[in-house]
Enzyme design. Structure first.
Site, PDB file in Angstrom:
ATOM      1  N   HIS A  44     -19.804 -32.549 -15.609  1.00 44.63           N
ATOM      2  CA  HIS A  44     -20.018 -32.546 -14.157  1.00 44.63           C
ATOM      3  C   HIS A  44     -20.429 -33.930 -13.684  1.00 44.63           C
ATOM      4  CE1 HIS A  44     -20.668 -27.976 -13.280  1.00 44.63           C
ATOM      5  NE2 HIS A  44     -19.546 -28.232 -13.922  1.00 44.63           N
ATOM      6  N   TYR A  49     -28.110 -26.799  -5.603  1.00 45.84           N
ATOM      7  CA  TYR A  49     -29.569 -26.704  -5.463  1.00 45.84           C
ATOM      8  C   TYR A  49     -29.845 -26.470  -3.984  1.00 45.84           C
ATOM      9  CZ  TYR A  49     -30.237 -28.771 -10.152  1.00 45.84           C
ATOM     10  OH  TYR A  49     -30.240 -29.011 -11.497  1.00 45.84           O
ATOM     11  N   PRO A 105     -38.500 -26.788 -14.260  1.00 41.16           N
ATOM     12  CA  PRO A 105     -37.091 -26.916 -14.651  1.00 41.16           C
ATOM     13  C   PRO A 105     -36.176 -27.575 -13.615  1.00 41.16           C
ATOM     14  CG  PRO A 105     -37.627 -24.630 -14.157  1.00 41.16           C
ATOM     15  CD  PRO A 105     -38.917 -25.376 -14.112  1.00 41.16           C
ATOM     16  N   LYS A 153     -34.847 -31.501 -17.113  1.00 39.70           N
ATOM     17  CA  LYS A 153     -35.252 -32.592 -18.000  1.00 39.70           C
ATOM     18  C   LYS A 153     -35.854 -32.152 -19.340  1.00 39.70           C
ATOM     19  CE  LYS A 153     -33.858 -36.036 -15.821  1.00 39.70           C
ATOM     20  NZ  LYS A 153     -32.478 -35.719 -16.118  1.00 39.70           N
ATOM     21  N   TYR A 178     -31.107 -37.974 -12.664  1.00 39.15           N
ATOM     22  CA  TYR A 178     -30.519 -36.682 -13.063  1.00 39.15           C
ATOM     23  C   TYR A 178     -29.585 -36.850 -14.254  1.00 39.15           C
ATOM     24  CZ  TYR A 178     -28.717 -31.941 -12.469  1.00 39.15           C
ATOM     25  OH  TYR A 178     -28.378 -30.624 -12.666  1.00 39.15           O
TER      26      TYR A 178
HETATM   27  P1  FAD Z   1     -39.017 -24.929 -27.860  1.00 40.02           P
HETATM   28  O1  FAD Z   1     -37.594 -24.753 -27.453  1.00 40.02           O
HETATM   29  O2  FAD Z   1     -40.060 -24.138 -27.162  1.00 40.02           O
HETATM   30  O3  FAD Z   1     -39.093 -24.666 -29.429  1.00 40.02           O
HETATM   31  C1  FAD Z   1     -40.320 -24.505 -30.102  1.00 40.02           C
HETATM   32  C2  FAD Z   1     -40.093 -23.633 -31.317  1.00 40.02           C
HETATM   33  O4  FAD Z   1     -41.319 -23.490 -32.023  1.00 40.02           O
HETATM   34  C3  FAD Z   1     -39.665 -22.223 -30.943  1.00 40.02           C
HETATM   35  O5  FAD Z   1     -38.544 -21.851 -31.703  1.00 40.02           O
HETATM   36  C4  FAD Z   1     -40.884 -21.359 -31.245  1.00 40.02           C
HETATM   37  O6  FAD Z   1     -40.531 -20.051 -31.635  1.00 40.02           O
HETATM   38  C5  FAD Z   1     -41.502 -22.141 -32.388  1.00 40.02           C
HETATM   39  N1  FAD Z   1     -42.936 -21.891 -32.563  1.00 40.02           N
HETATM   40  C6  FAD Z   1     -43.866 -21.659 -31.604  1.00 40.02           C
HETATM   41  N2  FAD Z   1     -45.069 -21.468 -32.171  1.00 40.02           N
HETATM   42  C7  FAD Z   1     -44.901 -21.595 -33.504  1.00 40.02           C
HETATM   43  C8  FAD Z   1     -45.779 -21.499 -34.610  1.00 40.02           C
HETATM   44  N3  FAD Z   1     -47.066 -21.217 -34.446  1.00 40.02           N
HETATM   45  N4  FAD Z   1     -45.289 -21.696 -35.844  1.00 40.02           N
HETATM   46  C9  FAD Z   1     -43.964 -21.977 -36.027  1.00 40.02           C
HETATM   47  N5  FAD Z   1     -43.071 -22.058 -34.998  1.00 40.02           N
HETATM   48  C10 FAD Z   1     -43.547 -21.869 -33.762  1.00 40.02           C
HETATM   49  N6  FAD Z   1     -34.477 -28.369 -19.988  1.00 40.02           N
HETATM   50  C11 FAD Z   1     -33.418 -29.197 -19.730  1.00 40.02           C
HETATM   51  O7  FAD Z   1     -33.366 -30.310 -20.285  1.00 40.02           O
HETATM   52  N7  FAD Z   1     -32.396 -28.836 -18.873  1.00 40.02           N
HETATM   53  C12 FAD Z   1     -32.407 -27.649 -18.246  1.00 40.02           C
HETATM   54  O8  FAD Z   1     -31.450 -27.337 -17.530  1.00 40.02           O
HETATM   55  C13 FAD Z   1     -33.544 -26.769 -18.451  1.00 40.02           C
HETATM   56  N8  FAD Z   1     -33.589 -25.573 -17.857  1.00 40.02           N
HETATM   57  C14 FAD Z   1     -34.581 -24.700 -18.210  1.00 40.02           C
HETATM   58  C15 FAD Z   1     -34.555 -23.447 -17.636  1.00 40.02           C
HETATM   59  C16 FAD Z   1     -35.526 -22.534 -17.994  1.00 40.02           C
HETATM   60  C17 FAD Z   1     -35.474 -21.171 -17.340  1.00 40.02           C
HETATM   61  C18 FAD Z   1     -36.535 -22.858 -18.954  1.00 40.02           C
HETATM   62  C19 FAD Z   1     -37.580 -21.854 -19.386  1.00 40.02           C
HETATM   63  C20 FAD Z   1     -36.565 -24.106 -19.524  1.00 40.02           C
HETATM   64  C21 FAD Z   1     -35.600 -25.037 -19.163  1.00 40.02           C
HETATM   65  N9  FAD Z   1     -35.581 -26.307 -19.732  1.00 40.02           N
HETATM   66  C22 FAD Z   1     -34.563 -27.167 -19.392  1.00 40.02           C
HETATM   67  C23 FAD Z   1     -36.627 -26.724 -20.683  1.00 40.02           C
HETATM   68  C24 FAD Z   1     -36.175 -26.612 -22.154  1.00 40.02           C
HETATM   69  O9  FAD Z   1     -35.713 -25.321 -22.414  1.00 40.02           O
HETATM   70  C25 FAD Z   1     -37.347 -26.984 -23.104  1.00 40.02           C
HETATM   71  O10 FAD Z   1     -37.887 -28.200 -22.683  1.00 40.02           O
HETATM   72  C26 FAD Z   1     -36.890 -27.075 -24.561  1.00 40.02           C
HETATM   73  O11 FAD Z   1     -36.703 -25.784 -25.100  1.00 40.02           O
HETATM   74  C27 FAD Z   1     -37.915 -27.825 -25.435  1.00 40.02           C
HETATM   75  O12 FAD Z   1     -37.539 -27.785 -26.782  1.00 40.02           O
HETATM   76  P2  FAD Z   1     -38.630 -27.784 -27.936  1.00 40.02           P
HETATM   77  O13 FAD Z   1     -37.878 -27.740 -29.224  1.00 40.02           O
HETATM   78  O14 FAD Z   1     -39.587 -28.884 -27.712  1.00 40.02           O
HETATM   79  O15 FAD Z   1     -39.480 -26.467 -27.725  1.00 40.02           O
HETATM   80  C1  DHB Z   2     -30.093 -24.932 -15.299  1.00 36.38           C
HETATM   81  C2  DHB Z   2     -31.451 -25.012 -15.383  1.00 36.38           C
HETATM   82  C3  DHB Z   2     -32.091 -25.981 -14.658  1.00 36.38           C
HETATM   83  O1  DHB Z   2     -33.432 -26.091 -14.745  1.00 36.38           O
HETATM   84  C4  DHB Z   2     -31.411 -26.868 -13.848  1.00 36.38           C
HETATM   85  O2  DHB Z   2     -32.079 -27.791 -13.135  1.00 36.38           O
HETATM   86  C5  DHB Z   2     -30.052 -26.791 -13.794  1.00 36.38           C
HETATM   87  C6  DHB Z   2     -29.383 -25.815 -14.526  1.00 36.38           C
HETATM   88  C7  DHB Z   2     -29.383 -23.886 -16.079  1.00 36.38           C
HETATM   89  O3  DHB Z   2     -30.060 -23.080 -16.725  1.00 36.38           O
HETATM   90  O4  DHB Z   2     -28.150 -23.847 -16.038  1.00 36.38           O
END
Ligand code: FAD
Ligand code: DHB
Length: 409
Positions: free
Chosen positions: A76, A205, A296, A300, A388
């Site tokens: 995109h 958005y 979100p 990022k 972005y």
């Molecule tokens: P996590 O994905 O949270 O992974 C952590 C892992 O550690 C998990 O598997 C968990 O089960 C495990 N864990 C937890 N506690 C323990 C423990 N005690 N022992 C062992 N393992 C454990 N980001 C974007 O960049 N773009 C987007 O469009 C976007 N949209 C989002 C939309 C939503 C609705 C949400 C909720 C989040 C969004 N994010 C987005 C954020 C993104 O999903 C997170 O920032 C990302 O998952 C971070 O990755 P991580 O590996 O740091 O943490």
């Molecule tokens: C999605 C999530 C976001 O937080 C965003 O800014 C754009 C797209 C998604 O889940 O597709």
């Protein structure tokens, strides 16, 4: 006696941060064990992010993880901003010298990473209970956990805390070491995954007096949509018909028709900004959501997790190659420079696009003025666009340039 083993880096958490770090280190010949609390099925099905910055796509492709992403990801080059019933297109690619984002679900990124890890033969332990980190103060880190009812012990040189916002690593750091910066927002997102082709070419958005709405997608046949709700709200109050009704109202604009389809998933996500600083305590290095989260709206979170582990993998490679600790010493500052830029961008997008139920009319007019400015001024649109699509991966602190005589006035 617990079953004991050794590794160079113990990685806690098999989210995007932990899995990618494990992959990058494996390619450098560094031994790791990944310890994850949940099952493989749960981790692979957890619906979260959907947007990859250009730099994230490049990192995944260069690491040999890009085949399916290149085939199935949607490129995109712009987004739509919608308010007061009007639509404005922000041509991000044009404004940033051709940079684009990729629509590719976090579920797919995680599946690709899990498969690569399993194919590599390196250890990845799911369903580990009661995970604890000990020995940080004595610089003899050991991770203890229970697997299949058996107590296990993992001795290591360094621990990578990639266990997300609710993990155990950050709380293992003694009180008083970390500075915490935090903001909780007076709204949340209710998200649905729907079995229907997206009604838009690029993400929409929308700011509406009833609340924010976002039309995103996962593929040419699957849509992902969000509506702003109260943080105390419950999905039980949101039958599918009510969600679609709100989406129709909030996304409304001349010439736009929203297609409905069966809802495959529905959940509510609270919105919070959070930074723990520094991202290191002795032999424990925090990465991704374990150290910082953003609301979100700016898409990022996942991208910051990828940026952290890219910096960390380089630092660890140099540490294990020649004992140089410089990269590890600089790790936190280098990551936090980018983290704070993304914190500001995420806060800015969030407050511009969400009506705050606790704010007065003045706050609402400020947000509208900011939206008008982004839609009318190329400079303002370019600022949104470059944040972005993602700033250069190496967004390090810059030495402050001395003010010249003319700049001082
Ligand atoms: P996590 O994905 O949270 O992974 C952590 C892992 O550690 C998990 O598997 C968990 O089960 C495990 N864990 C937890 N506690 C323990 C423990 N005690 N022992 C062992 N393992 C454990 N980001 C974007 O960049 N773009 C987007 O469009 C976007 N949209 C989002 C939309 C939503 C609705 C949400 C909720 C989040 C969004 N994010 C987005 C954020 C993104 O999903 C997170 O920032 C990302 O998952 C971070 O990755 P991580 O590996 O740091 O943490
Ligand atoms: C999605 C999530 C976001 O937080 C965003 O800014 C754009 C797209 C998604 O889940 O597709």
């Amino acid at each position: 006696m617990p079953c004991s083993e050794r590794t160079q880096v113990a990685i806690i958490g098999a989210g995007p941060a932990g899995l990618l770090l494990g992959h990058l280190l494996h390619r450098q010949g560094i031994d790791t064990v990944i310890v994850e609390a949940r099952s493989r099925e749960y981790v692979e099905a957890r619906i979260r992010a959907g947007i990859l910055e250009q730099g994230t796509r490049e990192v995944l492709a260069e690491a040999g993880l890009g085949d399916r992403m290149e085939r199935e990801g949607l490129l995109h080059g712009g987004i739509h901003l919608r308010f007061d019933g009007r639509n404005h297109h922000i041509p991000m690619s044009e404004l940033t010298g051709g940079r684009q984002v990729t629509v590719y679900g976090q579920t797919e990124v995680v599946k690709d990473l899990v498969l690569a890890r399993i194919e590599s033969g390196a250890p990845l332990r799911f369903e580990c209970a009661d995970v604890r980190v000990h020995g940080l103060d004595a610089d003899e880190p050991v991770v203890r956990y229970v697997l299949d009812g058996e107590e296990r012990e993992l001795r290591c040189e360094l621990v990578a805390g990639c266990d997300g916002f609710h993990g155990v690593c950050r709380p293992s750091i003694p009180a008083g070491v970390l500075s915490i910066f935090e903001r909780v927002y007076p709204y949340a997102w209710l998200g649905i995954l729907a079995d229907v082709a997206p009604s838009t070419d690029e993400l929409i958005y929308a700011r509406h007096e009833r609340g924010f709405a976002l039309h995103s997608m996962r593929s040419p046949s699957i849509s992902r949509l969000y509506v702003q709700v109260d943080p105390g709200d419950d999905v039980g109050h949101w039958p599918d018909e009510r969600v679609w009704e709100e989406l129709h109202l909030r996304l409304a604009c001349e010439g736009f028709a929203l297609e409905e389809g069966p809802v495959l998933e529905k959940s509510i996500t609270p919105m919070r900004s959070f930074v723990a600083s520094p991202m290191r305590y002795r032999s424990l290095l925090l990465a991704g959501d374990a150290a910082h989260i953003v609301p979100p709206t700016g898409a990022k979170g996942l991208n910051l997790a990828v940026a952290d582990v890219t910096v960390l993998a380089l630092a660890l490679a140099s540490y294990f190659a020649d004992g140089s600790a410089t990269g590890l010493d600089e790790y936190s500052d280098r990551c936090l420079a980018r983290v704070w830029r993304a914190q500001h961008f995420s806060w800015w997008m969030t407050t511009m696009l969400h009506p705050d139920p606790s704010d007065d009319a003045y706050g609402g007019e400020l947000a509208r003025a900011q939206l008008e400015y982004v839609c009318r001024s190329e400079a303002a649109a370019t600022s949104l666009a470059e944040n972005y699509v993602g700033l250069a991966l190496e967004w390090s602190p810059q030495p402050a340039a001395p003010l010249t005589r003319s700049a001082r006035g």
